[in-house]
Design an enzyme around this catalytic site. Sequence first.
Site, PDB file in Angstrom:
ATOM      1  N   ASN A 389       0.584  -1.058   0.154  1.00 28.13           N
ATOM      2  CA  ASN A 389      -0.081   0.282  -0.558  1.00 28.13           C
ATOM      3  C   ASN A 389       0.939   1.152  -0.042  1.00 28.13           C
ATOM      4  OD1 ASN A 389      -2.296   2.408   0.333  1.00 28.13           O
ATOM      5  ND2 ASN A 389      -2.878   0.594   1.744  1.00 28.13           N
ATOM      6  N   ASP A 390       1.439   1.644   0.319  1.00 32.62           N
ATOM      7  CA  ASP A 390       1.611   2.907   1.374  1.00 32.62           C
ATOM      8  C   ASP A 390       3.574   2.915   0.350  1.00 32.62           C
ATOM      9  OD1 ASP A 390      -0.180   3.038   2.825  1.00 32.62           O
ATOM     10  OD2 ASP A 390       1.366   2.674   4.684  1.00 32.62           O
ATOM     11  N   VAL A 391       3.744   1.554   0.323  1.00 28.55           N
ATOM     12  CA  VAL A 391       5.126   1.934  -0.608  1.00 28.55           C
ATOM     13  C   VAL A 391       4.953   1.667  -2.188  1.00 28.55           C
ATOM     14  CG1 VAL A 391       6.377   0.334   1.149  1.00 28.55           C
ATOM     15  CG2 VAL A 391       5.337  -0.802  -0.919  1.00 28.55           C
TER      16      VAL A 391
END
Length: 459
Positions: A389-391
């Site tokens: 997700n964040d990466v």
Amino acid sequence: MSANLVALAYLVASVFFILALKGLSSPITARRGNLFGMLGMAIAVITTLTITENWMLILGCILLGGTIGAVIANRIQMTMMPELVAFMHSLVGLAAVFIAITAINNPVSFGLPEVLPAGSKFELFLGSFIGAMTWSGSVIAFLKLSGRMSGAPIVFKGQHMLNLLMAIVMVGFGLWFFFSDTTNWTAFIVMVSIAFILGFLIIIPIGGADMPVVISMLNSYSGWAAAGIGFSLGNPMLIVAGSLVGSSGAILSYIMCKAMNRPFLSVILGGFGSDGGDVSSDDGEQKTHRSGSADDAAFMLGNADTVIIVPGYGLAVARAQHAVKELAEALHENGVNVRFAIHPVAGRMPGHMNVLLAEAEIPYEQVLEMDEINSDFTNTDVVLVLGANDVVNPAAYIKGSPIYGMPILDTHKARTVMVVKRSMGVGYAGLDNDLFYMDKTMMVFGDAKKVVEGIVKAL
């Protein structure tokens, strides 16, 4: 064993430890690095046994600890590895505190004068308060990573000022202990007690997105605690081993912070993101996304020439690494060029994804780090994101975003993106991901292992 032979044996063990760290720098040489580490530890333990009269007691403790460790290692799942590492760090810190207490209570048994010299007091002061903070901080990290405690930052007004005040008081009592003519148990106990509390307070404001940094940081703390106690015990092997762990952990923490474009102090001083949140846009309007099935994903993958697979924590939770290997092999047989892209902070600890892929025996040459593969996304037909997700969040390029400037995998530049997730929930940074709403993106909802097995079957 003579003093010269002991020194030589410790030197050989130290060389093996250095070779172990060198070997662990690459997945290809990691097995050899582990072997060097085990050989070095075996030499260090055997040498220590030759210079003590209580070798039977030590062997009994090694047998007990080794048995417990073997049982835990056989039962632990790969998804639980981050919290296991945090738990082990806590034990190292607690051991340092116990050794310091023992040395202060009976210095003669450690070969020290009955009235502790200033140098020994200083070493015990450092080792004990670092060890205490390592234990309590690691306990919080374990609780957060294992889900027994919310991964969201726990903050309150005046938190940093309280931490600073407690740190000053702790050092003050430490100096009182240091300058006392006799053993000042009151000063020592208060100092260690504050250190235990401070360890809790330092880690609770740190959010889940920063947990990889926390783990490497606590690893560094445990090493410095061991080195400090090594000076008190007059054991050069413990000093060397602790220093290696402390310095390598500090370097790794710096690398992790750089990978997230986060100043180290901002991580330590608290809260980067939280769990939960919604998937609505900033203006309150509901965003729309395109979803598909495993059959749709198989069709798109089978007709691609180049595919990049991005593993995330969702892959670890589903234990999908072996299914992913089958998918990569099936695509390769169809003439598709398949590679894996690893972000430095993917998962919950440094190297988490590398370990999972290595466990599935995916060829090392197919696994590339972010810096090696990021420029290739533009020319890639299909990117398959598994639970990340964040990466992969393009918000890292938007000024004002909490993750602005964080290096990410540029999956949004590929021709087609497929994301496998259980839901549209946000990641640990608590941010919605615009990648999921792009016209080129297809969401495939479900357990990563079941979805990938469905894709393989359809292929």
